[in-house]
Design an enzyme around this catalytic site. Structure first.
Site, short mmCIF file in Angstrom:
data_model
loop_
_atom_site.label_atom_id
_atom_site.label_comp_id
_atom_site.label_asym_id
_atom_site.label_seq_id
_atom_site.Cartn_x
_atom_site.Cartn_y
_atom_site.Cartn_z
N ASP A 8 25.19 15.67 -8.81
CA ASP A 8 25.74 15.25 -7.36
C ASP A 8 27.13 15.48 -7.49
OD1 ASP A 8 25.82 13.88 -5.00
OD2 ASP A 8 26.56 11.98 -6.47
N ASP A 10 29.76 13.87 -4.87
CA ASP A 10 30.58 13.07 -4.63
C ASP A 10 30.46 11.75 -5.37
OD1 ASP A 10 31.78 14.18 -1.92
OD2 ASP A 10 29.94 13.38 -1.20
N GLY A 45 25.11 8.67 -1.17
CA GLY A 45 24.02 9.37 -1.36
C GLY A 45 23.16 9.58 -0.13
N ILE A 46 23.61 8.82 0.97
CA ILE A 46 22.74 8.90 2.25
C ILE A 46 23.34 9.87 3.30
CG2 ILE A 46 21.73 7.40 4.16
CD1 ILE A 46 20.85 6.45 1.60
N ARG A 48 25.29 11.32 6.79
CA ARG A 48 26.48 10.62 7.58
C ARG A 48 25.75 9.74 8.76
NH1 ARG A 48 29.94 15.29 9.82
NH2 ARG A 48 29.78 15.83 7.70
N ASN A 118 30.30 18.36 3.57
CA ASN A 118 31.52 18.85 3.13
C ASN A 118 31.63 19.37 1.95
OD1 ASN A 118 33.33 18.07 5.48
ND2 ASN A 118 32.47 15.95 5.03
N ASP A 170 25.35 9.19 -8.99
CA ASP A 170 26.21 8.05 -9.12
C ASP A 170 25.58 7.05 -7.95
OD1 ASP A 170 27.09 9.47 -6.75
OD2 ASP A 170 28.84 7.89 -6.64
C1 BG6 Z 1 27.01 12.06 -0.18
C2 BG6 Z 1 27.68 10.76 -0.11
O1 BG6 Z 1 27.37 12.85 -1.13
O2 BG6 Z 1 27.22 12.64 1.21
C3 BG6 Z 1 27.52 9.87 1.00
O3 BG6 Z 1 27.51 10.02 -1.41
C4 BG6 Z 1 27.64 10.61 2.17
O4 BG6 Z 1 28.49 8.58 0.88
C5 BG6 Z 1 26.73 12.10 2.27
O5 BG6 Z 1 27.44 9.87 3.42
C6 BG6 Z 1 27.20 12.79 3.56
O6 BG6 Z 1 28.59 13.37 3.32
P1 BG6 Z 1 29.18 14.03 4.62
O7 BG6 Z 1 30.45 14.77 3.87
O8 BG6 Z 1 28.26 15.27 5.14
O9 BG6 Z 1 29.43 13.37 5.65
MG MG Z 2 27.19 10.83 -5.08
#
Ligand code: BG6
Ligand code: MG
Length: 217
Positions: A8, A10, A45-46, A48, A118, A170
Site C-alpha cells: 500500500d 499512503d 484505504g477507502i 475519496r 494521487n 496500514d
Molecule cells: C488511500 C488512503 O490510499 O487513498 C485513503 O488510505 C484515501 O485515506 C484514498 O482516501 C484515496 O486517495 P485520493 O488521493 O485519491 O483522494
Molecule cells: Mg494506507
C-alpha cells in the site's frame, strides 16, 4: 512460497496518511464538527468519495447533491495536494527504501496497490515512479478497498498467482482486501486497528528480505 510483495502507499511507503487526516479534519471543522484519529481509521484505504460519505455520516450531515459532494471532495484534495507536492525522496519512511532495493536484488516482484488517485504524483515526488514492477492505483480500479480488486489487479500485472503474494497495509480496509484476494496480509502500525492481519509490524526499520520467511510462518 512468496514471490511478490505488494505495498500500500499512503501510510506504508510514505506518511501521507497524516495529510489525508489533516485535510478531512479541516473539512469537518469547516462543517462544524471534529474528526478524531479513531474515527479517521474508518477512512483509511477507502476512496475519496466513499471517505466523504463516512465523514458526513460521522458529522450527521446529509448532502444529496452529487455536485456538492464533488465540490467538498475536491476542496479536501486541493488541501491534501498542497502537502504532497512538497514531498521529496527523504520522505520515504525509514527502512522502506533499503527493503525494496533488497527485494529487487533478490528477484522478488514488487508492486504498489493503492486506492489513491494521487499515487502517481507521490511516487514521482519521492523518486520511485519507475521503481515498481506494477503500480495499481485509484485511477485503475472501479472498487476501492476492502474490495480485493486493487490487489488482484496488481498480482495479475505481475503475473503472479495471489497465493504467492504478500501485502503490507496500514488500513483495516486494506487488510480485509488482501485477505479477500487470498494473499498474506501484514499490518504496518498499531495492532489495535489491524487485528485481522496475519502479522503486524510497527514499521520497516527492522525488516529485511531474510525476514520474509518469518512473516509467512
Ligand atoms: C488511500 C488512503 O490510499 O487513498 C485513503 O488510505 C484515501 O485515506 C484514498 O482516501 C484515496 O486517495 P485520493 O488521493 O485519491 O483522494
Ligand atoms: Mg494506507
Amino acid at each position: 512460497m512468496i514471490k511478490a510483495i505488494i505495498f500500500d502507499l499512503d501510510g506504508v511507503v510514505v506518511d501521507t496518511a497524516i495529510f489525508h487526516y489533516q485535510a478531512w479534519k479541516r473539512l469537518a471543522n469547516e462543517m462544524g464538527f471534529d474528526l478524531t484519529p479513531e474515527q479517521n481509521e474508518q477512512l483509511k484505504g477507502i476512496s475519496r468519495l466513499e471517505s466523504l460519505d463516512i465523514l458526513l455520516d460521522i458529522g450527521g450531515i446529509t448532502i444529496d447533491s452529487y455536485e456538492e459532494k464533488q465540490k467538498l471532495a475536491t476542496k479536501k484534495n486541493e488541501w491534501y495536494r498542497e502537502n504532497i507536492l512538497k514531498m521529496k525522496p527523504s520522505d520515504i519512511l525509514p527502512g522502506v527504501r533499503h527493503f525494496i532495493v533488497d527485494l529487487k536484488n533478490t528477484n522478488y516482484k514488487i508492486a504498489i496497490g493503492s486506492s489513491s488517485k494521487n499515487a502517481g504524483t507521490i511516487l514521482e515526488r519521492i523518486g520511485l515512479d519507475s521503481f515498481f514492477d506494477a503500480v495499481v492505483d485509484g485511477t485503475k480500479i472501479s472498487k476501492s478497498k476492502p474490495d480485493p480488486e486493487v490487489f488482484l489487479k496488481a498480482a495479475e500485472e505481475l503475473n503472479i498467482a495471489p497465493e504467492y503474494c504478500l501485502v503490507f497495509e496500514d488500513a483495516a480496509a486494506g487488510i480485509e482486501a488482501a485477505k479477500k484476494a487470498g494473499m498474506l496480509a501484514i499490518g504496518v502500525g498499531d495492532y489495535t486497528n489491524l487485528s485481522n492481519a496475519d502479522k503486524v509490524i510497527p514499521d520497516f526499520s527492522n525488516i529485511n528480505v531474510m525476514l520474509i520467511d518469518n512473516l509467512t510462518k
